[in-house]
Design a protein around this motif. Structure first.
Motif, mmCIF file in Angstrom:
data_model
loop_
_atom_site.group_PDB
_atom_site.id
_atom_site.type_symbol
_atom_site.label_atom_id
_atom_site.label_comp_id
_atom_site.label_asym_id
_atom_site.label_seq_id
_atom_site.Cartn_x
_atom_site.Cartn_y
_atom_site.Cartn_z
ATOM 1 N N GLU A 43 12.473 -14.064 -46.711
ATOM 2 C CA GLU A 43 11.686 -13.936 -47.941
ATOM 3 C C GLU A 43 10.191 -13.894 -47.625
ATOM 4 O O GLU A 43 9.446 -13.086 -48.197
ATOM 5 N N GLN A 44 9.738 -14.743 -46.698
ATOM 6 C CA GLN A 44 8.325 -14.781 -46.349
ATOM 7 C C GLN A 44 7.876 -13.498 -45.666
ATOM 8 O O GLN A 44 6.825 -12.930 -46.000
ATOM 9 N N ARG A 87 9.171 -10.516 -45.851
ATOM 10 C CA ARG A 87 9.161 -9.397 -46.796
ATOM 11 C C ARG A 87 7.910 -9.439 -47.667
ATOM 12 O O ARG A 87 7.335 -8.399 -47.999
ATOM 13 N N ARG A 88 7.496 -10.629 -48.032
ATOM 14 C CA ARG A 88 6.268 -10.748 -48.824
ATOM 15 C C ARG A 88 5.060 -10.302 -48.000
ATOM 16 O O ARG A 88 4.172 -9.613 -48.511
ATOM 17 N N ALA A 100 16.016 -7.722 -46.130
ATOM 18 C CA ALA A 100 16.631 -7.822 -47.455
ATOM 19 C C ALA A 100 18.119 -8.144 -47.340
ATOM 20 O O ALA A 100 18.652 -8.931 -48.132
ATOM 21 N N GLN A 115 18.337 -11.811 -46.347
ATOM 22 C CA GLN A 115 17.990 -12.647 -47.493
ATOM 23 C C GLN A 115 19.133 -12.678 -48.495
ATOM 24 O O GLN A 115 19.450 -13.739 -49.063
ATOM 25 N N GLU A 117 21.110 -16.015 -49.751
ATOM 26 C CA GLU A 117 21.062 -16.361 -51.162
ATOM 27 C C GLU A 117 22.390 -16.172 -51.875
ATOM 28 O O GLU A 117 22.519 -16.547 -53.045
ATOM 29 N N TYR A 126 14.300 -24.577 -51.462
ATOM 30 C CA TYR A 126 14.742 -23.215 -51.159
ATOM 31 C C TYR A 126 15.964 -22.797 -51.970
ATOM 32 O O TYR A 126 16.458 -21.677 -51.831
ATOM 33 N N ARG A 163 6.812 -22.836 -49.835
ATOM 34 C CA ARG A 163 7.425 -21.696 -50.514
ATOM 35 C C ARG A 163 6.472 -21.150 -51.566
ATOM 36 O O ARG A 163 5.738 -21.913 -52.213
#
Length: 402
Positions: free
Chosen positions: A144-145, A147-148, A193, A196, A200, A230, A364
């Motif tokens: 997630e980090q 991708r950001r 992705a 992730q 998730e 998380y 986060r």
């Protein structure tokens, strides 16, 4: 695919318990893949899935080989730029693995299992031996980090100008590196992705392995906060190397009493939501399939109830003064359960539509709920393990009616 991620404090025997979990899943009739970075006695050491039993395959992560392959591919894709500046190429034999390479290799392996070449093999269960607990939680937050970071460094609107780059390259007389850079970023984003999504997924859970004692107790208490932040959920806490409770030897009796005290705390803190399984000390390190079976680690259930879909919720609180127009509440509280969190370790920063949240070693960035984006942060409190971030409607931002 049912996924079980096994971790725990260092030295707790997590690799052994990951192997025991995989064997239990295979014995229950499910086709299982075990992934580990550490060698397991009696298991094949190949980097591709290799049979262990009829229903169990094992693949070992070679982070050094992955690092060399990735860097070699990067040199090939950037060959025009390297030639332009006269840079010399690095051979695979001279490449030395850098810090962070094991984590990236593990993410690549998870992608292989989730959406890569291994995903078509028809596995019912994936068991992954993760690094020690603190590193594992950081690793699970990494897709997630990253991708950001990619979105911030290479935003999509800049990619819209890719059609102009061949023209610019002809005018400038030099190759434009942006094309391959954006293509590489797009491939990495696709891989991240997939990982992730695996982390998730509701069928993904963590299995925690720990040897009862004060150090493990502190580590697990901190881990509860990270799991909540998380949005992850554990399906089992395995207390490993549990000594017999009755011994004539005073030294063993004292150790057993210390373990029993710790186990009492774990059953009290975890058992209402996470079962606690006690794996007896065998008097030796498990080295065979029979030894692993003797630990009696239960097989994961078929479906699992992993990630909490949305752990945040909104509450109305009475604020100072009169409610706003049209009966709007004076204050809205955005709430998140953070068991084990300590107020002095908590840090909050609002930036635009994002909330930067730090709790001890965990960090986060979450997107603020749509109902709160037209509000200003007016305070925060941590009470009874629940974080409440207070938002006050801002008349300058709230839409006006005619």
């Amino acid at each position: 695919m049912r996924t079980v991620l096994v971790t725990g404090p260092g030295g707790a025997g997590r690799t052994t318990l990951a192997a025991a979990t995989a064997l239990a899943a295979a014995a229950s009739g499910r086709r299982t893949l075990l992934v580990s970075a550490e060698p397991i006695p009696g298991f094949p050491s190949g980097t591709e899935p290799t049979p262990v039993t009829d229903r169990l395959d094992h693949a070992r992560i070679d982070s050094g080989a992955h690092f060399r392959a990735e860097l070699t591919e990067l040199q090939q894709r950037a060959s025009s730029v390297l030639d332009l500046v006269g840079a010399g190429r690095l051979d695979g034999e001279e490449l030395t693995e850098l810090p962070g390479a094991p984590q990236l290799a593990l993410l690549h392996t998870l992608h292989q299992a989730a959406a890569g070449d291994w995903s078509t093999a028809g596995y019912d269960t994936l068991v992954v031996d993760l690094p020690p607990l603190d590193q594992a939680l950081a690793l699970l937050a990494l897709p997630e980090q990253l991708r950001r970071y990619l979105r911030r460094l290479l935003p999509a609107e800049r990619q819209a100008a890719r059609a102009l780059r061949p023209v610019l390259a002809q005018l400038a007389g030099v190759p434009m590196p942006a094309q391959w850079l954006y293509e590489a970023a797009a491939r990495k984003d696709e891989e991240l992705a997939a990982v992730q999504a695996l982390v998730e997924d509701a069928s993904t859970t963590l299995r925690l392995a720990a040897e009862p004692g004060p150090a493990a107790e502190d580590a697990l208490r901190t881990a509860r906060t990270g799991l909540a932040l998380y949005g992850l959920r554990a399906d089992l806490l395995v207390a490993n190397r549990v000594l017999p409770r009755h011994s004539s030897d005073p030294w063993f009796a004292d150790l057993a009493a210390q373990q029993e005290k710790c186990l009492g705390h774990w059953h009290e803190e975890w058992a209402p939501h996470v079962p606690v399984h006690e794996a007896a000390h065998l008097g030796r390190d498990p080295r065979t399939a029979d030894d692993l079976a003797a630990l009696a680690v239960p097989a994961p259930d078929e479906r699992g109830q992993g990630r909490v879909d949305d752990p945040w919720w909104i509450e109305e609180e009475p604020g100072e003064g009169e409610p706003g127009e049209e009966g709007r509440p004076s204050v809205l509280a955005w709430c998140l359960p953070l068991p084990g969190a300590v107020k002095q370790d908590l840090r909050l920063v609002r930036r635009g539509e994002e909330l930067l949240l730090t709790v001890g070693p965990f960090h986060r960035i979450v997107r603020v709920a749509s109902a709160l984006r037209r509000c200003t942060v007016s305070g925060a409190a941590l009470t009874d393990g629940i974080l409440r971030v207070r938002f006050t409607p801002d008349p300058a931002l709230w839409p006006r009616t005619s």
